[in-house]
Motif scaffolding. Structure first.
Motif, mmCIF file in Angstrom:
data_model
loop_
_atom_site.group_PDB
_atom_site.id
_atom_site.type_symbol
_atom_site.label_atom_id
_atom_site.label_comp_id
_atom_site.label_asym_id
_atom_site.label_seq_id
_atom_site.Cartn_x
_atom_site.Cartn_y
_atom_site.Cartn_z
ATOM 1 N N UNK A 122 5.075 8.314 -59.986
ATOM 2 C CA UNK A 122 6.076 8.705 -58.977
ATOM 3 C C UNK A 122 6.356 7.545 -58.027
ATOM 4 N N UNK A 150 -15.822 13.084 -66.979
ATOM 5 C CA UNK A 150 -14.524 12.415 -66.870
ATOM 6 C C UNK A 150 -13.759 12.795 -65.609
ATOM 7 N N UNK A 151 -13.871 14.083 -65.249
ATOM 8 C CA UNK A 151 -13.044 14.525 -64.133
ATOM 9 C C UNK A 151 -13.546 13.965 -62.810
ATOM 10 N N UNK A 168 -14.533 11.035 -62.358
ATOM 11 C CA UNK A 168 -14.213 9.622 -62.257
ATOM 12 C C UNK A 168 -12.796 9.469 -61.727
ATOM 13 N N UNK A 199 -5.738 -0.199 -65.200
ATOM 14 C CA UNK A 199 -6.599 0.986 -65.147
ATOM 15 C C UNK A 199 -6.449 1.808 -66.420
ATOM 16 N N UNK A 256 0.650 10.279 -60.130
ATOM 17 C CA UNK A 256 1.036 9.911 -58.763
ATOM 18 C C UNK A 256 1.604 8.491 -58.736
ATOM 19 N N UNK A 272 -9.669 7.375 -60.382
ATOM 20 C CA UNK A 272 -9.153 6.021 -60.538
ATOM 21 C C UNK A 272 -8.541 5.507 -59.244
ATOM 22 N N UNK A 278 -8.209 15.046 -62.531
ATOM 23 C CA UNK A 278 -8.947 13.801 -62.763
ATOM 24 C C UNK A 278 -8.041 12.594 -62.767
ATOM 25 N N UNK A 279 -8.355 11.617 -63.608
ATOM 26 C CA UNK A 279 -7.601 10.367 -63.636
ATOM 27 C C UNK A 279 -6.117 10.550 -63.921
ATOM 28 N N UNK A 308 9.729 11.416 -48.929
ATOM 29 C CA UNK A 308 10.098 10.224 -49.680
ATOM 30 C C UNK A 308 11.310 9.568 -49.029
ATOM 31 N N UNK A 352 -4.031 10.836 -60.812
ATOM 32 C CA UNK A 352 -3.773 9.561 -60.145
ATOM 33 C C UNK A 352 -2.666 8.803 -60.885
#
Lengths: 146, 426
Positions: free
Chosen positions: A79, B3-4, B6, A117, A76, B8, A69-70, B350, A73
């Motif tokens: 990083x 929640x999951x 959603x 956020x 990520x 971001x 989930x959030x 990277x 993100x």
């Protein structure tokens, strides 16, 4: 009672100030001072990331039952920010102010929208799903040394 | 709440907003060119066909186009809900908007009633789709952030302005009803209900973000937009029941309050580097204050056509265009950096170096363009009172400024294409 929003939001502000100090020192051209300000900023950020990645996110993931989930993100984006820290380190080592300020400007936007956020969504959500553990989790976060 | 589910991370692909942002300077350049070709007669009265076309090149062309792109970029990110079918919608709206703007504005300049209706129809359809999409997202979102609320109200203000325009078009069979009393309502809703509210909503996000200033006061964020809309509604009723001259002054006070508050926050900024976006925004806020002064002077000395033109110039070019221009220098480089960075990561590396924002659009050309923009605004203001050579010089400098903005954005996009192509080839 202190909440995640209060404590972590306050820490964002502290890091913002360290960021502004580091940029100002680099623009001022005093590389000794810039090095100190830069390290203070990076330490502050890594400490903040640590509180989230080691304490808050795992608790949130356990309570919500998902690591996709959030928090995924947010990790990520951490990083992506660390990659920009590396660019700033390198620019600092080579005393290249333009490269430093270009990377820091990019970091600023990434960091601010990331913080927004967290402050508008993730922390309030955490306060709901982790209401019972909030105090104990905050103590663990505060106990992590600088 | 799930929640999951959603996420971001709702950043749409770069092909959604960037075509709109690239079109923005082209509309500004067209306005400058029109002014150059028409010369002083364009400024004879605010009711000239050229002035009508110029105004709409600014509002629909420059500001509307940027808003369309920015809303499709920002709404998914801010409210955490993606727009449906982002890419087809973005391109469909883009073509509809472009065709509608070109038809409507050329019909205004040339006085062609049929084209006026086609253009008006296309733009209305685009606005209806956009309004529905944005309000749907705002409605579904759990976010009740002040920016989201101001944007929602701004889109409603825009729809009201368009509805009044449409009524005027149909009622007068495509003959331009220039000085009709309802025209005043159209202008009020378009400038304050739409552009002003939209930019306040954006400012709540970007002013603290770009310069690390304190937040706008919570009461201002909470109440400014709804109070302005309420005042506008009451002010509109004057059309039928005249007599509340205080309403205009209250609206002006709301505008001045926002401008002063923004300038005050900027003096408290923690980030004290030279920054071209900051300079654009200060110019925008000073112009907004001067626009309030020009409006107030117009109330006290009603028979001065120069003041009306100055008000329009300060509001559309000084305030709205400066703010948009400044933001493009942050949004475009950041989006390009973000998408290149994501692509590089998808490629599992990277290692490659993504150019940072100041390498995407360097400070120096951006600053040169700021000075051109500033000079154009100053010359345009002078030209209101001393047309002739000054007006031609103003139009040329404005043209250069617009082309220079376009060039800077295009260079950024070319960098993006080049690096994306390299990534594809591995």
């Amino acid at each position: 009672m202190t909440t995640f929003s209060d404590y972590m939001g306050g820490d964002h502000q502290r890091c913002d100030q360290l960021f502004a100090d580091a940029e100002a020192a680099v623009e001022g051209g005093d590389w000794q001072k810039a090095g100190d300000a830069h390290r203070a900023f990076i330490d502050g950020m890594q400490h903040h990331f640590g509180m989230e990645e080691e304490v808050l996110f795992p608790a949130f993931e356990a309570a919500s039952g998902s690591t996709m989930g959030p928090t995924a993100v947010m990790r990520h984006e951490h990083e992506q920010m660390r990659a920009l820290f590396a660019e700033m380190d390198q620019a600092l080592a080579q005393q290249r102010a333009d490269d430093y300020l270009g990377a820091s400007e990019t970091l600023l936007i990434l960091m601010q929208q990331h913080n927004a956020k967290e402050e508008q969504m993730l922390y309030p959500m955490s306060e709901q799903v982790l209401a019972a553990e909030q105090e104990e989790l905050l103590q663990r976060m505060q106990a992590r040394g600088e | 709440m799930n929640y999951t589910a959603l996420s971001l991370s709702q950043t749409p692909p770069p092909s959604v907003p960037l075509p709109y942002f690239l079109l923005t300077p082209l509309f500004a350049a067209t306005a400058a060119l029109l002014l150059l070709l028409e010369g002083p007669q364009a400024l004879a009265t605010r009711w000239s066909p050229t002035m009508l076309a110029l105004t709409h090149l600014m509002t629909i062309g420059v500001l509307g186009t940027t808003m369309l792109g920015a809303l499709q970029q920002l709404v998914p990110v801010l409210v955490g809900v993606p727009l449906p079918a982002q890419r087809p919608v973005a391109w469909g709206l883009f073509l509809l908007w472009l065709a509608g703007s070109v038809l409507l504005i050329s019909a205004m300049a040339a006085g062609w009633p049929t084209l006026l209706r086609f253009g008006g129809g296309a733009l209305t359809l685009a606005v209806a789709v956009l309004t529905a999409l944005v309000l749907r997202s705002v409605w579904r979102s759990s976010s009740r952030h002040a920016t989201v609320r101001a944007m929602g109200l701004a889109v409603i203000g825009f729809a009201i302005a368009v509805t009044i325009a449409l009524y005027l078009l149909l009622r007068f069979a495509g003959q331009l009803p220039l000085a009709h009393p309802l025209t005043t309502l159209h202008i009020g809703w378009a400038s304050l209900g739409w552009l002003f509210l939209l930019l306040t909503g954006v400012a709540y996000q970007v002013v603290p973000m770009f310069q690390i200033t304190p937040e706008y006061p919570a009461q201002l964020r909470r109440w400014l937009a709804p109070v302005m809309v309420l005042l506008l509604l009451l002010w509109s009723l004057q059309h039928w029941w005249p007599g509340f001259s205080l309403l205009g002054w209250s609206l002006a006070a709301g505008v001045a309050l926002f401008a002063l508050q923004t300038l005050r926050l900027q003096t408290k900024r923690r980030r004290r580097l030279n920054d071209v976006t900051l300079d654009f925004w200060r110019l925008a806020m000073i112009s907004l204050l001067l626009a309030v002064v020009a409006w107030a002077a117009g109330q006290l000395f009603p028979s001065s056509p120069g003041l009306e033109l100055a008000l329009g110039l300060l509001f559309f070019v000084g305030f709205a265009l400066s703010a948009v221009n400044g933001m493009l220098y942050k949004i475009v480089p950041f989006l390009i950096w973000l998408h290149l960075n994501n692509r590089l990561q998808q490629a599992g590396s990277w290692q490659g170096r993504v150019p940072n924002m100041k390498q995407v659009i360097p400070e120096r050309p951006a600053r040169r363009q700021f000075y051109l923009h500033l000079a154009a605004l100053a010359l345009l203001l002078v030209a209101l009172y001393l047309p002739g050579m000054v007006l031609q010089a103003a139009a040329v400098v404005w043209l250069l400024s617009s082309l220079s903005l376009g060039w800077n954005l295009l260079q950024a996009l070319r960098l993006y294409w080049r690096i994306s192509a390299n990534l594809r080839e591995g």
